[in-house]
Write a protein that holds these residues in place. Structure first.
Motif, PDB file in Angstrom:
ATOM      1  N   ILE A 152      58.588 -12.843 -20.679  1.00  0.00           N
ATOM      2  CA  ILE A 152      58.208 -11.443 -20.555  1.00  0.00           C
ATOM      3  C   ILE A 152      58.838 -10.463 -21.838  1.00  0.00           C
ATOM      4  N   PHE A 153      57.686  -9.904 -22.610  1.00  0.00           N
ATOM      5  CA  PHE A 153      58.313  -9.009 -23.612  1.00  0.00           C
ATOM      6  C   PHE A 153      57.629  -7.837 -23.852  1.00  0.00           C
ATOM      7  N   GLU A 154      57.958  -6.753 -24.349  1.00  0.00           N
ATOM      8  CA  GLU A 154      57.262  -5.763 -24.872  1.00  0.00           C
ATOM      9  C   GLU A 154      56.777  -5.513 -25.880  1.00  0.00           C
ATOM     10  N   LEU A 155      55.595  -4.946 -26.294  1.00  0.00           N
ATOM     11  CA  LEU A 155      55.049  -4.457 -27.378  1.00  0.00           C
ATOM     12  C   LEU A 155      54.862  -3.130 -27.604  1.00  0.00           C
ATOM     13  N   LYS A 156      55.114  -2.487 -28.764  1.00  0.00           N
ATOM     14  CA  LYS A 156      54.649  -0.970 -28.938  1.00  0.00           C
ATOM     15  C   LYS A 156      53.633  -0.763 -30.133  1.00  0.00           C
ATOM     16  N   TYR A 157      52.928   0.169 -30.010  1.00  0.00           N
ATOM     17  CA  TYR A 157      51.771   0.543 -30.927  1.00  0.00           C
ATOM     18  C   TYR A 157      52.209   1.887 -31.288  1.00  0.00           C
ATOM     19  N   GLU A 158      52.411   2.059 -32.464  1.00  0.00           N
ATOM     20  CA  GLU A 158      52.758   3.603 -32.796  1.00  0.00           C
ATOM     21  C   GLU A 158      51.291   4.119 -33.266  1.00  0.00           C
ATOM     22  N   LEU A 159      50.862   5.245 -32.823  1.00  0.00           N
ATOM     23  CA  LEU A 159      49.563   5.670 -32.890  1.00  0.00           C
ATOM     24  C   LEU A 159      49.414   6.431 -34.521  1.00  0.00           C
ATOM     25  N   SER A 160      50.339   7.256 -34.846  1.00  0.00           N
ATOM     26  CA  SER A 160      50.294   7.598 -36.009  1.00  0.00           C
ATOM     27  C   SER A 160      50.356   6.810 -37.289  1.00  0.00           C
ATOM     28  N   ASN A 205      49.457 -13.941 -23.244  1.00  0.00           N
ATOM     29  CA  ASN A 205      48.800 -14.551 -22.026  1.00  0.00           C
ATOM     30  C   ASN A 205      48.090 -13.477 -21.183  1.00  0.00           C
ATOM     31  N   GLN A 206      49.103 -12.296 -20.918  1.00  0.00           N
ATOM     32  CA  GLN A 206      48.634 -11.398 -20.073  1.00  0.00           C
ATOM     33  C   GLN A 206      49.359 -10.043 -20.210  1.00  0.00           C
ATOM     34  N   VAL A 207      48.605  -9.025 -20.128  1.00  0.00           N
ATOM     35  CA  VAL A 207      49.279  -7.632 -19.993  1.00  0.00           C
ATOM     36  C   VAL A 207      49.618  -7.201 -18.844  1.00  0.00           C
ATOM     37  N   LEU A 208      51.251  -6.820 -18.456  1.00  0.00           N
ATOM     38  CA  LEU A 208      51.155  -6.752 -17.117  1.00  0.00           C
ATOM     39  C   LEU A 208      50.947  -5.290 -16.811  1.00  0.00           C
ATOM     40  N   PHE A 209      51.305  -4.418 -17.645  1.00  0.00           N
ATOM     41  CA  PHE A 209      51.220  -2.842 -17.619  1.00  0.00           C
ATOM     42  C   PHE A 209      51.054  -2.134 -18.999  1.00  0.00           C
ATOM     43  N   ARG A 210      50.443  -1.102 -19.007  1.00  0.00           N
ATOM     44  CA  ARG A 210      50.269  -0.333 -20.066  1.00  0.00           C
ATOM     45  C   ARG A 210      51.009   1.121 -19.974  1.00  0.00           C
ATOM     46  N   MET A 264      53.201   6.652 -28.487  1.00  0.00           N
ATOM     47  CA  MET A 264      53.389   5.268 -28.772  1.00  0.00           C
ATOM     48  C   MET A 264      52.857   4.631 -27.584  1.00  0.00           C
ATOM     49  N   LEU A 265      51.952   3.727 -27.476  1.00  0.00           N
ATOM     50  CA  LEU A 265      51.517   2.775 -26.514  1.00  0.00           C
ATOM     51  C   LEU A 265      52.721   1.621 -26.220  1.00  0.00           C
ATOM     52  N   LEU A 266      53.091   1.553 -24.769  1.00  0.00           N
ATOM     53  CA  LEU A 266      54.011   0.410 -24.711  1.00  0.00           C
ATOM     54  C   LEU A 266      53.173  -0.664 -23.753  1.00  0.00           C
ATOM     55  N   PHE A 267      53.231  -1.841 -24.151  1.00  0.00           N
ATOM     56  CA  PHE A 267      52.610  -2.816 -23.340  1.00  0.00           C
ATOM     57  C   PHE A 267      53.772  -4.017 -22.944  1.00  0.00           C
ATOM     58  N   ARG A 268      53.764  -3.903 -21.727  1.00  0.00           N
ATOM     59  CA  ARG A 268      54.675  -5.099 -21.042  1.00  0.00           C
ATOM     60  C   ARG A 268      53.806  -6.474 -21.027  1.00  0.00           C
ATOM     61  N   CYS A 269      54.042  -7.221 -21.593  1.00  0.00           N
ATOM     62  CA  CYS A 269      53.367  -8.627 -21.727  1.00  0.00           C
ATOM     63  C   CYS A 269      54.015  -9.987 -21.183  1.00  0.00           C
ATOM     64  N   GLN A 270      53.291 -10.867 -20.900  1.00  0.00           N
ATOM     65  CA  GLN A 270      53.728 -12.173 -20.732  1.00  0.00           C
ATOM     66  C   GLN A 270      53.150 -13.534 -21.671  1.00  0.00           C
ATOM     67  N   GLY A 271      53.926 -14.067 -22.116  1.00  0.00           N
ATOM     68  CA  GLY A 271      53.334 -15.144 -22.982  1.00  0.00           C
ATOM     69  C   GLY A 271      54.496 -16.303 -23.076  1.00  0.00           C
ATOM     70  N   GLU A 272      53.935 -17.349 -23.735  1.00  0.00           N
ATOM     71  CA  GLU A 272      54.896 -18.510 -24.035  1.00  0.00           C
ATOM     72  C   GLU A 272      55.692 -18.458 -25.290  1.00  0.00           C
ATOM     73  N   VAL A 273      56.985 -18.531 -25.218  1.00  0.00           N
ATOM     74  CA  VAL A 273      57.741 -18.444 -26.570  1.00  0.00           C
ATOM     75  C   VAL A 273      58.547 -19.615 -26.511  1.00  0.00           C
ATOM     76  N   ASN A 274      58.487 -20.550 -27.407  1.00  0.00           N
ATOM     77  CA  ASN A 274      59.379 -21.800 -27.518  1.00  0.00           C
ATOM     78  C   ASN A 274      59.376 -22.405 -26.294  1.00  0.00           C
ATOM     79  N   GLY A 275      57.968 -22.494 -25.579  1.00  0.00           N
ATOM     80  CA  GLY A 275      57.721 -23.542 -24.489  1.00  0.00           C
ATOM     81  C   GLY A 275      58.246 -22.840 -23.097  1.00  0.00           C
ATOM     82  N   ILE A 276      58.701 -21.747 -23.017  1.00  0.00           N
ATOM     83  CA  ILE A 276      58.929 -20.863 -21.756  1.00  0.00           C
ATOM     84  C   ILE A 276      58.340 -19.943 -21.681  1.00  0.00           C
ATOM     85  N   LEU A 277      57.842 -19.513 -20.580  1.00  0.00           N
ATOM     86  CA  LEU A 277      57.032 -18.343 -20.107  1.00  0.00           C
ATOM     87  C   LEU A 277      58.015 -17.088 -20.059  1.00  0.00           C
TER      88      LEU A 277
END
Lengths: 417, 87
Positions: free
Chosen positions: B70-78, B40-45, B55-68
């Motif tokens: 916060i989780f973190e995604l990582k993108y490995e550039l190499s 739903n929303q990227v809080l910060f990168r 690596m890029l780190l994204f702190r995000c917000q989204g709906e998981v099993n009906g509950i809002l």
């Protein structure tokens, strides 16, 4: 010369810290640095030696260079990880990039050590000690591993300072601190004093660096030749080697060697092993655009007797086959048919490959040269083992041997500061 | 949040400057079915360079099993791989 300011940056248990931070970045909850662990060999086949160890592993008296077997005896729960040289190079490059922000004059001394010339930079960046704390903390936060920084007025003292207390520390050994910080240390801690020299010094009652410094230089020269004088200067903290910009030390020779996992008793196997060494040595020669005119072969028998033999050739060459032919002749003259455990091949008297004196009496190797070139290109494109000589088929021997990473440059330690 | 570091399949859009913005990802759950989660929303990168690996780190917000959540995604550039780093 005006007072210089040299930093020596040394990664704490480099291979291990790099592996640990790499694993933690990939979500491993365990920090290898906090448990007895070591890098080296292959834990599956249980072969190899320890290359780096964690500080908890040090408490079990595990030493760099000992076999995995003896390390496991000392600490049965030791966690052993195979080395990953590509990762190490990546870490080393990242560290280099970060350090370049602090001075234009940076020398990569080995894969995990750097000399940084800070002379004059204090006007821009402020106090050297404070800056080195900043460097150390920045490396820890951005790159995830710790370093020791030694500060002094020359490279030798800076290097000695970074060895003092680990990890994650900054130390200084300025000339006025030599007597308190360096002289009480055992003489083995001095740069350039290894197993052989330490024995000679201990026989003469020289136990600490201070003892060595107070020795008369004439006496030292008598039993250690010019090296004694160098060590005496080192012990007194004297060294004027410059921070070399791209660490260019002219190559005088190149060689590869291999320790064989069985005793070699027949000539054809020994010749094949020489061929596998000639392949890698030849590739290195051609890569650096050199010709050789001196080839030497060395061997170690199963009783650890070591001997070597060399021959000058009249037509400089970079040809794998020619090097191998000369090496085989040398082996014939050298070898008394005792079981061999270690073979080495070395080429020296290097010259540039674009101008040389041809000879009427030597075989024309133009065709061979083109084959070597083609093979090199194929290996570069498709990997070192994409093409090899049929003599190695079903021989159970490696078609190429010697070296860390066969085709790429890997900064190695050197005894020249 | 707990570290889980699972490889995920994901959809992201990239700006002209080359900055990725994760839109949704799906993950293989324990019962071998895919579960799709919308960001739903990227809080910060932030960017990290641990062990020289960007690596890029994204702190995000989204709906998981009906509950809002916060989780973190990582993108490995190499390697161009996405990971669910923390949830």
């Amino acid at each position: 010369m005006k007072n210089r300011l040299i930093f020596h940056i040394d990664v704490n248990s480099a291979y291990l810290s790099w592996e640990a931070s790499h694993r933690m970045q990939h979500g491993d909850p365990l920090d290898l640095r906090t448990v007895p662990s070591a890098i080296g060999g292959d834990p599956e086949t249980r072969h190899g030696i320890i290359l780096a160890k964690s500080i908890p592993a040090k408490k079990f008296k595990i030493q760099t260079g000992e076999t995995l077997f003896s390390a496991r005896n000392k600490c049965p729960d030791l966690l052993i990880v195979s080395p990953n040289y590509t990762l190490y190079r990546q870490c080393s490059m990242a560290l280099k990039e970060l350090l370049q922000e602090y001075s234009p004059l940076l020398q990569q001394y080995s894969v995990d050590e750097f000399f940084l010339d800070f002379t004059g930079m204090e006007k821009l960046l402020g106090d050297p000690v404070e800056t080195s704390y900043r460097i150390k903390d920045e490396v820890r936060e951005k790159l995830g591993f710790t370093v020791n920084i030694g500060i002094s007025s020359n490279k030798l003292l800076a290097k000695m300072a970074s060895e003092l207390q680990k990890p994650d520390r900054v130390h200084t050994i300025f000339p006025e601190e030599i007597s308190s910080k360096m002289w009480p240390l055992p003489v083995e801690e001095l740069f350039g004093v290894g197993r052989a020299t330490s024995r000679k010094l201990r026989d003469r009652g020289i136990r600490t660096i201070g003892d060595l410094a107070s020795e008369s230089p004439d006496d030292l020269k008598r039993y250690l030749k010019s090296y004694g004088l160098l060590l005496w200067n080192y012990a007194n903290g004297r060294d004027d080697s410059p921070v070399r910009h791209n660490d260019f030390i002219p190559v005088k020779g190149m060689g590869n060697s291999t320790t064989i996992s069985f005793d070699v008793e027949d000539k054809s196997t020994a010749q094949l092993i020489l061929l596998s060494l000639a392949e890698t040595v030849g590739m290195r020669l051609r890569q650096d655009a050199f010709y050789t005119s001196l080839i030497s072969v060395s061997l170690k028998t199963k009783d650890f007797l070591y001997y070597s033999h060399q021959r000058k050739i009249y037509l400089p060459t970079d040809c794998t086959s020619v090097i191998h032919q000369v090496a085989c002749k040398l082996l014939d003259e050298l070898w008394q048919n005792e079981p061999i455990r270690h073979l080495g091949l070395r080429v020296s008297e290097l010259s540039s490959n674009n101008l040389f004196q041809t000879s009427l009496f030597e075989k024309d190797t133009e065709k061979q040269k083109r084959i070597d070139q083609a093979v090199d290109t194929i290996r570069l494109k498709y990997g070192a083992h994409s093409v090899f000589r049929s003599a190695f088929l079903r021989s159970g021997l490696k078609p190429l041997s010697g070296g860390v990473i066969e085709t790429e440059e890997y900064p190695m330690m050197s005894s020249i500061l | 949040m707990k570290i889980c570091m699972q490889p995920i399949e994901s959809i992201a859009w990239f700006t002209k400057e080359g900055i990725p913005h994760p839109l949704r990802y799906r993950i293989l759950t324990e019962d071998k079915t895919y579960k799709t989660i919308k960001v739903n929303q990227v809080l910060f990168r932030t960017e990290e360079k641990i062990a020289g690996n960007r690596m890029l780190l994204f702190r995000c917000q989204g709906e998981v099993n009906g509950i809002l959540k916060i989780f973190e995604l990582k993108y490995e550039l190499s390697t161009c791989r996405w990971y669910l780093y923390k949830i």
